[in-house]
Design an enzyme around this catalytic site. Sequence first.
Site, PDB file in Angstrom:
ATOM      1  N   GLU A  16       0.836  -1.201   0.000  1.00  6.81           N
ATOM      2  CA  GLU A  16       0.000   0.000   0.000  1.00  6.81           C
ATOM      3  C   GLU A  16       0.869   1.249   0.000  1.00  6.81           C
ATOM      4  O   GLU A  16       1.906   1.307   0.670  1.00  6.81           O
ATOM      5  CB  GLU A  16      -0.883   0.005   1.257  1.00  6.81           C
ATOM      6  CG  GLU A  16      -1.740   1.254   1.412  1.00  6.81           C
ATOM      7  CD  GLU A  16      -2.488   1.275   2.734  1.00  6.81           C
ATOM      8  OE1 GLU A  16      -3.466   0.510   2.845  1.00  6.81           O
ATOM      9  OE2 GLU A  16      -2.097   2.044   3.641  1.00  6.81           O
ATOM     10  N   TYR A  48      -7.084   6.706   0.195  1.00  7.13           N
ATOM     11  CA  TYR A  48      -8.026   7.747  -0.215  1.00  7.13           C
ATOM     12  C   TYR A  48      -8.255   8.627   0.997  1.00  7.13           C
ATOM     13  O   TYR A  48      -8.628   8.126   2.062  1.00  7.13           O
ATOM     14  CB  TYR A  48      -9.316   7.050  -0.636  1.00  7.13           C
ATOM     15  CG  TYR A  48     -10.428   7.901  -1.187  1.00  7.13           C
ATOM     16  CD1 TYR A  48     -10.476   8.212  -2.542  1.00  7.13           C
ATOM     17  CD2 TYR A  48     -11.464   8.345  -0.373  1.00  7.13           C
ATOM     18  CE1 TYR A  48     -11.521   8.943  -3.071  1.00  7.13           C
ATOM     19  CE2 TYR A  48     -12.515   9.076  -0.888  1.00  7.13           C
ATOM     20  CZ  TYR A  48     -12.545   9.378  -2.243  1.00  7.13           C
ATOM     21  OH  TYR A  48     -13.582  10.101  -2.760  1.00  7.13           O
ATOM     22  N   ALA A  50      -9.602  11.165   3.902  1.00 10.99           N
ATOM     23  CA  ALA A  50     -10.891  11.233   4.589  1.00 10.99           C
ATOM     24  C   ALA A  50     -11.827  12.196   3.861  1.00 10.99           C
ATOM     25  O   ALA A  50     -11.470  13.331   3.574  1.00 10.99           O
ATOM     26  CB  ALA A  50     -10.690  11.694   6.034  1.00 10.99           C
ATOM     27  N   ARG A 106     -15.675   2.289   4.787  1.00 11.38           N
ATOM     28  CA  ARG A 106     -16.536   3.340   5.341  1.00 11.38           C
ATOM     29  C   ARG A 106     -15.772   4.648   5.405  1.00 11.38           C
ATOM     30  O   ARG A 106     -16.236   5.677   4.960  1.00 11.38           O
ATOM     31  CB  ARG A 106     -17.030   2.961   6.746  1.00 11.38           C
ATOM     32  CG  ARG A 106     -18.039   3.969   7.304  1.00 11.38           C
ATOM     33  CD  ARG A 106     -18.166   3.905   8.811  1.00 11.38           C
ATOM     34  NE  ARG A 106     -16.987   4.433   9.484  1.00 11.38           N
ATOM     35  CZ  ARG A 106     -16.863   4.552  10.799  1.00 11.38           C
ATOM     36  NH1 ARG A 106     -17.859   4.156  11.582  1.00 11.38           N
ATOM     37  NH2 ARG A 106     -15.761   5.025  11.339  1.00 11.38           N
ATOM     38  N   HIS A 150     -13.245  -4.519  14.702  1.00 11.80           N
ATOM     39  CA  HIS A 150     -13.236  -3.084  14.440  1.00 11.80           C
ATOM     40  C   HIS A 150     -13.308  -2.347  15.776  1.00 11.80           C
ATOM     41  O   HIS A 150     -14.047  -2.761  16.685  1.00 11.80           O
ATOM     42  CB  HIS A 150     -14.447  -2.715  13.565  1.00 11.80           C
ATOM     43  CG  HIS A 150     -14.396  -1.326  13.031  1.00 11.80           C
ATOM     44  ND1 HIS A 150     -14.660  -0.218  13.808  1.00 11.80           N
ATOM     45  CD2 HIS A 150     -14.108  -0.854  11.793  1.00 11.80           C
ATOM     46  CE1 HIS A 150     -14.543   0.868  13.075  1.00 11.80           C
ATOM     47  NE2 HIS A 150     -14.206   0.520  11.852  1.00 11.80           N
ATOM     48  N   GLN A 177      -6.773  -5.463   8.529  1.00 15.66           N
ATOM     49  CA  GLN A 177      -6.082  -4.375   9.208  1.00 15.66           C
ATOM     50  C   GLN A 177      -4.759  -4.928   9.735  1.00 15.66           C
ATOM     51  O   GLN A 177      -4.585  -6.144   9.853  1.00 15.66           O
ATOM     52  CB  GLN A 177      -6.962  -3.868  10.364  1.00 15.66           C
ATOM     53  CG  GLN A 177      -6.383  -2.725  11.166  1.00 15.66           C
ATOM     54  CD  GLN A 177      -6.014  -1.524  10.315  1.00 15.66           C
ATOM     55  OE1 GLN A 177      -4.877  -1.446   9.848  1.00 15.66           O
ATOM     56  NE2 GLN A 177      -6.947  -0.611  10.099  1.00 15.66           N
TER      57      GLN A 177
END
Length: 286
Positions: A16, A48, A50, A106, A150, A177
């Site tokens: 990433e 991307y 926020a 999200r 989460h 994650q």
Amino acid sequence: MIQNRYTNDSVEFSCEVFPPKRNDEMYDIFQTLDDISTLKPDYISVTYGAGGSNSKKTAKIAAYIQHICEVESLAHMTAVGMTPDSLNDLLDELKTKGVKRILALRGDRPRTMTEEEFANRYYKYASDIIPEIKKHGDFKIYAACYPEKHPESPDVESDIKYLKAKVDLGVDELITQMFFDNEKLYRFMEMIEKAGIKANIHAGIMPITRANQLGTSVSLSGSSVPTKLSNLIAKYSEDPAGMKKAGIEYAVDQIDDLLKHGVKGIHLYSMNKADVTKEIYEAIVG
């Protein structure tokens, strides 16, 4: 692909990168991508900002990966701050640029968004944009998962339920994650198998190469820090070179154990560090 030295199976290797904050630093990220692309990863993902703060940069970098580096790109897409029009515009742009993979998220509340605006946002969750992505084009859809749940979820069981709902909506692959204790992932994988979730898992590994690196990342991800890693950080807190070496070795040991357990995908949170990415890659393929 890399070869699993223990099973001889093929394993996807990816990493990433994130867009720079300043426009005059775009050359640096392109140079980093040129270096990383020599490893021929299966894909490189681009974060991307926020609320879409870096959406144009994300699309531009994803296109660079796709066409200049000749590596598959995975564009992150966050539901927060999206409207049907902005979502369609971004999907059109990615399609035009030849980007075929999207990570649906999200997203966190942007600092410029009030709590009221966040509560009344158009798309509440990643699951709200997955069907829109699915019907917009022939995209391969990825979603995030959390081996330790989460941070906002009441328990892992709730996470699994919502994860299955996302996969049932059309998610093809899952990226975890960051985690620092492989046993957490193995337990999680057993749970998703029992839940009938069939998507492939890409294990998200973050090399800790600076003593102060953990703070924000861990607080946002909810990842626990094993004693072995916290002892390393304490030991090398005043020795940057030693910390970098020890952090890379820790990540390599993690990946080696994942390969022993037959994990099919390794996703490196490389923090735009081509040298760290290359050193880890060379260690795991050698």
